[in-house]
Design a protein around this motif. Structure first.
Motif, short mmCIF file in Angstrom:
data_model
loop_
_atom_site.label_atom_id
_atom_site.label_comp_id
_atom_site.label_asym_id
_atom_site.label_seq_id
_atom_site.Cartn_x
_atom_site.Cartn_y
_atom_site.Cartn_z
N VAL A 1 -21.95 -25.66 10.15
CA VAL A 1 -21.45 -24.20 10.15
C VAL A 1 -22.42 -23.02 10.94
O VAL A 1 -21.80 -22.53 11.77
CB VAL A 1 -21.06 -23.55 8.61
N THR B 1 -15.99 -19.61 7.22
CA THR B 1 -14.91 -20.26 7.86
C THR B 1 -13.99 -19.65 8.39
O THR B 1 -13.33 -19.45 9.36
CB THR B 1 -14.70 -21.62 7.35
N VAL C 1 -14.13 -24.48 13.63
CA VAL C 1 -14.77 -25.05 12.52
C VAL C 1 -15.10 -26.39 11.98
O VAL C 1 -14.19 -27.11 12.09
CB VAL C 1 -13.64 -24.34 11.14
N SER D 1 -12.03 -31.20 10.02
CA SER D 1 -11.27 -29.91 10.06
C SER D 1 -10.31 -30.11 11.04
O SER D 1 -10.01 -31.03 11.56
CB SER D 1 -12.32 -28.87 10.55
#
Length: 166
Positions: free
Chosen positions: A22, A136, A146, A153
């Protein structure tokens, strides 16, 4: 549930890798993204994950080198990635060197309550998951892809040429 050090180390490996994915997807420009005027920015949430390692695990008595909780937020996403990686690697190394399974039963003062070290570690994991979820949403608002954390995802499904499941 954290029953032994290996439980934590196994779960932390996945969760810290997910947090790094992330963080690595952030851009410097995206760090200013926020849901509303009175909410945290994406950069603030990202930095909070970095410095929370020191803040939470530092209360357990473990000796390690992480980005101190008081450290001001850097201006770049790359600096956040490196600070997170170093802090995460440091606690893993220190846990392996300093703790035994019995260490998990020790109680420490956490925010005015007595928590076992196992509870502190479990809370650290949940804390990461909680704030990654918030991040996110802001990433999507900022137009970023993401990364998948518990499977692909939507962005990854589309990159595979598949229709994203509902």
């Amino acid at each position: 549930m954290i029953r032994n050090l290996e439980d934590f180390l196994t779960v932390w490996q996945h969760e810290s890798d997910s947090t790094l994915k992330v963080l690595e997807a952030l851009t410097d420009m995206s760090l200013q993204q926020r849901v509303s005027e009175d909410s945290r920015t994406l950069g603030t949430l990202a930095w909070h994950l970095v410095i929370s390692i020191d803040e939470m695990i530092g209360r357990t008595g473990l000796e390690f080198s992480a980005t101190p909780h008081e450290t001001p937020q850097p201006l770049t996403a790359k600096e956040m990635v490196e600070a997170y990686r170093q802090s995460s690697d440091s606690i893993v190394k220190a846990i392996k060197e300093q703790w035994t399974n019995e260490s998990l039963l020790e109680e420490q003062d956490m925010y005015g309550e007595l928590w076992t070290v196992a509870t502190v570690l479990q809370t650290l994991i949940y804390h990461q998951i909680h704030h990654r979820g918030q991040m996110t949403i802001l990433m999507r608002q900022a137009g970023l892809s993401v990364p998948g954390m518990y499977g692909p995802s939507k962005d990854e499904w589309l990159a595979f040429g598949e229709e994203a499941p509902e």
